[in-house]
Design a protein around this motif. Structure first.
Motif, PDB file in Angstrom:
ATOM      1  N   PHE A 111       0.818  -1.195   0.000  1.00  0.00           N
ATOM      2  CA  PHE A 111       0.000   0.000   0.000  1.00  0.00           C
ATOM      3  C   PHE A 111       0.864   1.262   0.000  1.00  0.00           C
ATOM      4  O   PHE A 111       1.924   1.294   0.630  1.00  0.00           O
ATOM      5  N   LYS A 112       0.394   2.273  -0.695  1.00  0.00           N
ATOM      6  CA  LYS A 112       1.038   3.576  -0.609  1.00  0.00           C
ATOM      7  C   LYS A 112       0.981   4.038   0.844  1.00  0.00           C
ATOM      8  O   LYS A 112      -0.048   3.927   1.503  1.00  0.00           O
ATOM      9  N   GLY A 113       2.075   4.520   1.367  1.00  0.00           N
ATOM     10  CA  GLY A 113       2.127   4.929   2.760  1.00  0.00           C
ATOM     11  C   GLY A 113       2.674   3.870   3.693  1.00  0.00           C
ATOM     12  O   GLY A 113       2.806   4.117   4.901  1.00  0.00           O
ATOM     13  N   THR A 114       2.981   2.668   3.171  1.00  0.00           N
ATOM     14  CA  THR A 114       3.613   1.647   4.003  1.00  0.00           C
ATOM     15  C   THR A 114       4.953   2.168   4.508  1.00  0.00           C
ATOM     16  O   THR A 114       5.719   2.763   3.744  1.00  0.00           O
TER      17      THR A 114
ATOM     18  N   TYR B 193      -5.882 -10.947   5.948  1.00  0.00           N
ATOM     19  CA  TYR B 193      -6.702 -10.085   6.799  1.00  0.00           C
ATOM     20  C   TYR B 193      -6.151  -8.661   6.775  1.00  0.00           C
ATOM     21  O   TYR B 193      -6.915  -7.685   6.723  1.00  0.00           O
ATOM     22  N   GLY B 194      -4.829  -8.502   6.817  1.00  0.00           N
ATOM     23  CA  GLY B 194      -4.236  -7.173   6.769  1.00  0.00           C
ATOM     24  C   GLY B 194      -4.640  -6.412   5.522  1.00  0.00           C
ATOM     25  O   GLY B 194      -4.958  -5.223   5.574  1.00  0.00           O
ATOM     26  N   VAL B 195      -4.631  -7.097   4.370  1.00  0.00           N
ATOM     27  CA  VAL B 195      -5.069  -6.462   3.116  1.00  0.00           C
ATOM     28  C   VAL B 195      -6.546  -6.099   3.202  1.00  0.00           C
ATOM     29  O   VAL B 195      -6.961  -4.984   2.855  1.00  0.00           O
ATOM     30  N   TRP B 196      -7.361  -7.047   3.641  1.00  0.00           N
ATOM     31  CA  TRP B 196      -8.819  -6.855   3.763  1.00  0.00           C
ATOM     32  C   TRP B 196      -9.130  -5.652   4.652  1.00  0.00           C
ATOM     33  O   TRP B 196      -9.968  -4.813   4.318  1.00  0.00           O
ATOM     34  N   ALA B 197      -8.431  -5.549   5.775  1.00  0.00           N
ATOM     35  CA  ALA B 197      -8.688  -4.458   6.726  1.00  0.00           C
ATOM     36  C   ALA B 197      -8.237  -3.115   6.169  1.00  0.00           C
ATOM     37  O   ALA B 197      -8.922  -2.099   6.337  1.00  0.00           O
ATOM     38  N   ARG B 198      -7.114  -3.081   5.501  1.00  0.00           N
ATOM     39  CA  ARG B 198      -6.621  -1.803   4.984  1.00  0.00           C
ATOM     40  C   ARG B 198      -7.483  -1.281   3.844  1.00  0.00           C
ATOM     41  O   ARG B 198      -7.646  -0.069   3.692  1.00  0.00           O
ATOM     42  N   TYR B 199      -8.027  -2.177   3.044  1.00  0.00           N
ATOM     43  CA  TYR B 199      -8.965  -1.725   2.023  1.00  0.00           C
ATOM     44  C   TYR B 199     -10.184  -1.060   2.647  1.00  0.00           C
ATOM     45  O   TYR B 199     -10.807  -0.184   2.044  1.00  0.00           O
ATOM     46  N   ARG B 200     -10.530  -1.480   3.850  1.00  0.00           N
ATOM     47  CA  ARG B 200     -11.718  -0.958   4.527  1.00  0.00           C
ATOM     48  C   ARG B 200     -11.373   0.095   5.576  1.00  0.00           C
ATOM     49  O   ARG B 200     -12.235   0.498   6.355  1.00  0.00           O
ATOM     50  N   ASP B 201     -10.130   0.527   5.610  1.00  0.00           N
ATOM     51  CA  ASP B 201      -9.658   1.538   6.567  1.00  0.00           C
ATOM     52  C   ASP B 201      -9.936   1.129   8.007  1.00  0.00           C
ATOM     53  O   ASP B 201     -10.278   1.965   8.858  1.00  0.00           O
ATOM     54  N   ILE B 202      -9.827  -0.168   8.284  1.00  0.00           N
ATOM     55  CA  ILE B 202     -10.007  -0.670   9.647  1.00  0.00           C
ATOM     56  C   ILE B 202      -8.686  -0.510  10.389  1.00  0.00           C
ATOM     57  O   ILE B 202      -7.661  -1.059   9.966  1.00  0.00           O
ATOM     58  N   PRO B 203      -8.650   0.239  11.457  1.00  0.00           N
ATOM     59  CA  PRO B 203      -7.372   0.500  12.143  1.00  0.00           C
ATOM     60  C   PRO B 203      -6.831  -0.740  12.846  1.00  0.00           C
ATOM     61  O   PRO B 203      -7.576  -1.646  13.228  1.00  0.00           O
ATOM     62  N   GLU B 204      -5.534  -0.727  13.006  1.00  0.00           N
ATOM     63  CA  GLU B 204      -4.858  -1.801  13.722  1.00  0.00           C
ATOM     64  C   GLU B 204      -5.119  -1.665  15.219  1.00  0.00           C
ATOM     65  O   GLU B 204      -5.136  -0.562  15.761  1.00  0.00           O
ATOM     66  N   THR B 205      -5.339  -2.782  15.879  1.00  0.00           N
ATOM     67  CA  THR B 205      -5.506  -2.819  17.332  1.00  0.00           C
ATOM     68  C   THR B 205      -4.447  -3.744  17.927  1.00  0.00           C
ATOM     69  O   THR B 205      -3.712  -4.411  17.204  1.00  0.00           O
ATOM     70  N   ARG B 206      -4.416  -3.788  19.239  1.00  0.00           N
ATOM     71  CA  ARG B 206      -3.459  -4.682  19.886  1.00  0.00           C
ATOM     72  C   ARG B 206      -3.731  -6.137  19.494  1.00  0.00           C
ATOM     73  O   ARG B 206      -2.808  -6.925  19.306  1.00  0.00           O
ATOM     74  N   GLU B 207      -5.015  -6.482  19.335  1.00  0.00           N
ATOM     75  CA  GLU B 207      -5.374  -7.862  18.987  1.00  0.00           C
ATOM     76  C   GLU B 207      -5.035  -8.189  17.534  1.00  0.00           C
ATOM     77  O   GLU B 207      -4.674  -9.331  17.226  1.00  0.00           O
TER      78      GLU B 207
END
Length: 322
Positions: free
Chosen positions: A54-57, A164-178
């Protein structure tokens, strides 16, 4: 900063010794020594912004992963690393990017003692092309066309986390501790070069890395070896996904998601039993997951079927980079 100043500042002086490197960075070609009885293993991958990351990595992650996915190819062939070349296209010689990029790459290169032996830099869209070189004895190369009927099918670790990381970033889901470990699987994959000595001891002959998804990559083995496979879905290791991931998406991540870079390999029944005995005697050995069996091809059977989930289609789409 011109090309030669850039190379000198960021990509020389890593002090990673290479016993097989007769001449490294600084001349028209690198010179490598390959002992008699060994093959030279060569693999090239291009890593482009917006396609493979992703751009911004963070630049550290870009440098680390660009080398990791190539080292993973050496592991998949059972090869020991000799060195790598780097062709880098960058929009400008940004010190912040180059410092982080080189730091991430150097971290992994130092871990596996694989020296940078040459390359090129050019101005252009952000793109990284790495060629890795390794050596493997003629008797122990891990090939896709050596799977035998009755072989057990193994994977070396959890599948689906990177997707999952790709799926979440497409949806702008922020990273959590879990979910941080799942994002780390995407940004900082760990090439399984550590498994090569054990696979040699177990007389493994067939392996590849899971870059395009379990089903897609297993199909490469089956077609090259003219076999089919029966899998047990319940035995395929995967992470605990967040509750907001739909069940059908979880299944796709596990079976068709890529970028995990775990190894998929086969062992004869005798060597599979040998592994189980070795691990009972030494629990510190890496955990391999037995997920199925190689069978003879037959026109009435699917290329891949599931022993414990017969209604599941085996033609899920393989992973495609972005």
């Amino acid at each position: 900063m011109n090309e030669f100043e850039l190379i000198k500042k960021y990509f020389t002086g890593w002090n990673i010794p290479g016993e097989q490197v007769a001449l490294g960075v600084g001349d028209d070609c690198a010179l490598l020594r390959v002992p008699a009885g060994y093959h030279l293993a060569v693999s090239t991958d291009t890593f482009s912004e917006g396609v493979h990351f992703f751009k911004g990595t963070p630049p550290e992650a870009v440098g680390y992963k660009a080398l990791a996915v190539n080292i993973s190819d050496l592991a998949a062939m059972g090869a020991d690393p000799l060195g790598f070349t780097l062709a880098l296209s960058i929009p400008d010689s940004s010190p912040a990017f180059l410092k982080g990029f080189a730091c991430g790459m150097q971290k992994l290169a130092s871990k596996w003692r694989i020296p940078l032996i040459g390359g090129d830099t050019v101005r252009g869209p952000l793109s990284i092309t790495i060629t890795v070189l390794g050596m493997v004895s003629e008797e122990t190369a891990l090939r896709r066309d050596q799977a035998k009927t009755g072989d057990r099918i193994f994977v070396s670790g959890s599948l689906g986390g990177a997707t999952y990381g790709v799926w979440a970033r497409y949806r702008d889901i922020p990273e959590t501790r879990e979910t941080a470990p799942l994002f780390a699987r995407l940004d900082y994959p760990e090439p399984r070069l550590d498994l090569v000595p054990l696979l040699r001891n177990l007389e493994c002959r067939t392996a590849l890395d899971i870059s395009d998804g379990l089903l897609g990559d297993l199909s490469h083995v089956l077609r090259a070896s003219h076999k089919r496979a029966v899998l047990r879905l319940s035995c395929i290791p995967h992470p605990v996904f967040p509750e907001d991931v739909p069940e059908n998406e979880r299944l796709k991540m596990i079976l068709s998601g890529g970028d995990d870079y775990e190894l998929l390999f086969t062992l004869s029944p005798e060597n599979a039993a040998k592994y189980q005995k070795l691990r009972q005697e030494n629990p510190e050995l890496p955990v391999f997951y037995d997920i199925g069996e190689i069978r003879d091809c037959a026109p009435e059977f699917s290329e891949i079927s599931f022993e414990d989930c017969s209604h599941l289609a085996s033609d899920l789409t393989s992973f495609s980079h972005f």
